[in-house]
Design a protein around this motif. Structure first.
Motif, short mmCIF file in Angstrom:
data_model
loop_
_atom_site.label_atom_id
_atom_site.label_comp_id
_atom_site.label_asym_id
_atom_site.label_seq_id
_atom_site.Cartn_x
_atom_site.Cartn_y
_atom_site.Cartn_z
N UNK A 91 18.54 -6.39 86.23
CA UNK A 91 19.86 -7.01 86.61
C UNK A 91 20.85 -6.86 85.53
N UNK A 92 20.45 -5.37 84.73
CA UNK A 92 21.41 -5.00 84.17
C UNK A 92 22.26 -3.62 85.33
N UNK A 93 21.69 -2.75 85.43
CA UNK A 93 22.20 -2.19 86.95
C UNK A 93 21.84 -2.29 88.12
N UNK A 94 22.15 -4.06 88.09
CA UNK A 94 23.01 -4.73 89.30
C UNK A 94 24.08 -5.54 89.03
N UNK A 95 24.32 -6.03 87.89
CA UNK A 95 26.01 -6.03 86.79
C UNK A 95 26.37 -5.33 86.78
N UNK A 96 26.11 -4.02 86.59
CA UNK A 96 26.86 -2.73 86.40
C UNK A 96 27.59 -2.13 87.92
N UNK A 97 26.45 -2.21 89.28
CA UNK A 97 27.18 -1.68 90.24
C UNK A 97 28.11 -2.63 90.54
N UNK A 98 28.23 -4.50 90.59
CA UNK A 98 28.89 -5.51 90.92
C UNK A 98 30.10 -5.26 90.52
N UNK A 99 30.90 -4.19 89.12
CA UNK A 99 31.24 -4.84 88.35
C UNK A 99 31.99 -3.52 89.79
N UNK A 100 31.92 -2.53 89.22
CA UNK A 100 32.49 -1.42 90.37
C UNK A 100 32.69 -1.42 91.34
N UNK A 101 31.64 -2.21 92.22
CA UNK A 101 32.22 -2.51 93.97
C UNK A 101 33.43 -2.71 93.55
N UNK A 102 33.57 -4.57 92.77
CA UNK A 102 34.12 -4.61 92.82
C UNK A 102 35.36 -4.68 92.75
N UNK A 103 35.44 -3.65 91.60
CA UNK A 103 36.87 -2.72 91.08
C UNK A 103 37.46 -1.60 92.41
N UNK A 104 36.41 -1.31 93.06
CA UNK A 104 36.47 -0.26 94.46
C UNK A 104 36.81 -1.18 95.86
N UNK A 105 36.44 -2.30 95.47
CA UNK A 105 36.73 -3.14 97.16
C UNK A 105 38.37 -3.99 97.33
N UNK A 106 38.59 -3.61 96.23
CA UNK A 106 40.05 -4.01 96.63
C UNK A 106 41.08 -3.54 96.90
N UNK A 107 40.84 -2.41 97.33
CA UNK A 107 41.40 -0.96 98.36
C UNK A 107 41.65 -1.20 99.62
N UNK A 108 40.42 -1.43 100.08
CA UNK A 108 39.67 -1.63 101.79
C UNK A 108 40.06 -3.14 101.68
N UNK A 109 39.90 -3.28 103.59
CA UNK A 109 39.33 -3.85 104.46
C UNK A 109 39.67 -3.94 105.73
N UNK A 110 38.97 -4.62 106.96
CA UNK A 110 39.24 -4.03 107.73
C UNK A 110 40.17 -4.09 108.62
N UNK A 111 41.64 -4.44 107.96
CA UNK A 111 42.65 -4.01 109.29
C UNK A 111 43.41 -2.87 108.42
N UNK A 112 42.99 -2.29 106.40
CA UNK A 112 43.59 -1.76 106.10
C UNK A 112 42.90 -1.06 105.04
N UNK A 113 43.57 0.11 104.30
CA UNK A 113 42.68 0.65 102.91
C UNK A 113 41.62 2.36 103.36
N UNK A 114 41.04 2.13 102.78
CA UNK A 114 40.06 3.36 102.54
C UNK A 114 39.49 3.38 103.58
N UNK A 115 39.06 4.72 104.16
CA UNK A 115 38.77 4.50 105.67
C UNK A 115 36.85 5.05 105.47
N UNK A 116 36.28 4.19 106.18
CA UNK A 116 34.71 3.72 105.90
C UNK A 116 33.99 5.05 105.06
N UNK A 117 34.33 6.78 105.41
CA UNK A 117 33.99 8.11 104.94
C UNK A 117 34.46 8.26 103.91
N UNK A 118 35.59 7.57 103.63
CA UNK A 118 35.84 8.20 101.87
C UNK A 118 35.61 6.38 100.86
#
Length: 394
Positions: A91-118
């Motif tokens: 649970x500790x690792x899951x919450x840590x990963x969830x917070x980090x992914x929430x921060x990363x996901x702000x910079x990409x969408x289906x139509x704009x943002x970082x590429x799949x490789x990045x």
């Protein structure tokens, strides 16, 4: 060494020995003018896997100070619980990963943002360091339950899929092996380092645990044997009769020459792909698939200057649940009146779009026909059509 390896008969004798140890520590620290920090999360007592837990005191004394009994504690970054289930750490690792992914996901969408490789590169760099820390201790199918669901969302976001996609297909598109496969490889590397080095104490411990039929050690050594057999069959230029004989036996691996336990980064990557291929074929065969994708740890060769919107459209050709009429008609027949392509000659799916549609230029069809031929893919439609295109993608 002989004293701490001694086994006690019952809880009473165990508590007696523990009290002796605590008093010895108190005497030694007083002699050297040292003070033990007995605050919570610093010095605690935890009792593992006992049916007499109710008879264990809630406090222990070390000199004039008291130490509390706890149900879980953190040791070198891994949360240990009294039943060794590692749910708290998961649970500790899951919450840590969830917070980090929430921060990363702000910079990409289906139509704009970082590429799949990045996106995948950043996710692996930022998330995997936390995820696989101490994984040889705590990671198993149970503790990976919620984490696997989170990683599925990350892979799905990187590909830009709207509908749910088979997790195995997502892994092949992104070029990232399943988490449980990576965990097995990390454990295998750990054992290879032990057997290839001068860690005699570690070797003795593993050999002793194997002799006592420790289930976890047996599973890890099974993967080590699998690595040695793979190396013998797929990596070594000349066959080694001794290695083949030793890996076929079920006893310890102590007689295998040290040189076979040494590895390179490229060797581990190829072994990971072999282990991944074996896993994905088993899982898809259970699901009823007759053809399987060829896995690769390399990313899709999409040109760097491709926009995020076009990249998502390209990757949608490699899975069945995309936004083409053939699938949308299955989802909602009231909204999508027909599965036909706008050309009117067939159902609009990935293979039709690339190889049969009259609106697509002939050179594209010729290239695809050539790729299908060299990959020996002769069943183009439905799920097998997706596999055929996926195997041509790299």
């Amino acid at each position: 060494k002989q004293w701490y390896q001694r086994r006690v008969r019952d809880l009473e004798e165990c508590l007696l020995h523990l009290d002796t140890v605590l008093q010895s520590l108190s005497t030694w620290t007083s002699c050297w003018k040292m003070v033990i920090n007995c605050d919570p999360d610093k010095t605690e007592v935890i009792c593992f896997n006992t049916y007499e837990h109710v008879n264990v005191p809630n406090e222990f004394t070390i000199g004039k100070r008291s130490i509390k009994l706890t149900e879980q504690t953190k040791v070198l970054g891994v949360i240990l619980d009294s039943k060794l289930k590692y749910k708290g750490h998961s649970s500790y690792v899951y919450n840590k990963l969830l917070y980090k992914w929430t921060c990363i996901s702000r910079y990409s969408n289906r139509n704009w943002g970082m590429s799949q490789a990045v996106l995948i590169r950043i996710s692996k760099t930022v998330l995997f360091s936390s995820l696989f820390y101490g994984s040889i201790v705590w990671m198993n199918n149970t503790t990976l339950g919620e984490i696997n669901k989170l990683w599925y969302k990350i892979a799905k976001s990187a590909v830009g899929a709207v509908f749910n996609v088979n997790a195995n297909i997502l892994d092949v598109i992104t070029g990232v092996p399943p988490l449980h496969v990576q965990s097995r490889v990390i454990a295998t590397k750990h054992y290879l380092k032990v057997f290839s080095g001068n860690h005699d104490i570690h070797k003795e411990f593993i050999t002793a645990q194997f002799a006592e039929e420790n289930r976890i050690v047996q599973i890890h050594l099974k993967d080590v044997r699998k690595f040695l057999k793979w190396r013998l069959n797929s990596w070594e230029k000349e066959p080694d009769v001794l290695l083949e004989e030793l890996t076929s036996r079920r006893d310890s691996l102590s007689e295998v020459p040290v040189k076979y336990f040494k590895y390179t980064k490229k060797m581990i990557e190829k072994f990971t792909e072999a282990l991944w291929q074996e896993t994905i074929e088993t899982e898809l065969m259970i699901q009823g698939w007759s053809r399987f994708p060829q896995v690769s740890c390399q990313p899709l060769p999409i040109p760097r200057n491709t926009s995020r919107e076009k990249e998502v459209l390209v990757m949608s050709l490699l899975y069945e649940n995309n936004l083409m009429n053939a699938f949308l008609f299955k989802v909602d027949k009231d909204r999508w009146k027909s599965p036909l392509c706008v050309c009117g000659t067939g159902d609009q799916d990935a293979y039709h779009l690339l190889a049969e549609c009259s609106l697509v230029i002939d050179s594209t069809k010729e290239k695809l026909a050539y790729l299908l031929q060299i990959n020996n893919q002769d069943d183009p439609h439905t799920t097998n059509g997706v596999i055929a295109l996926l195997n041509c993608s790299r």
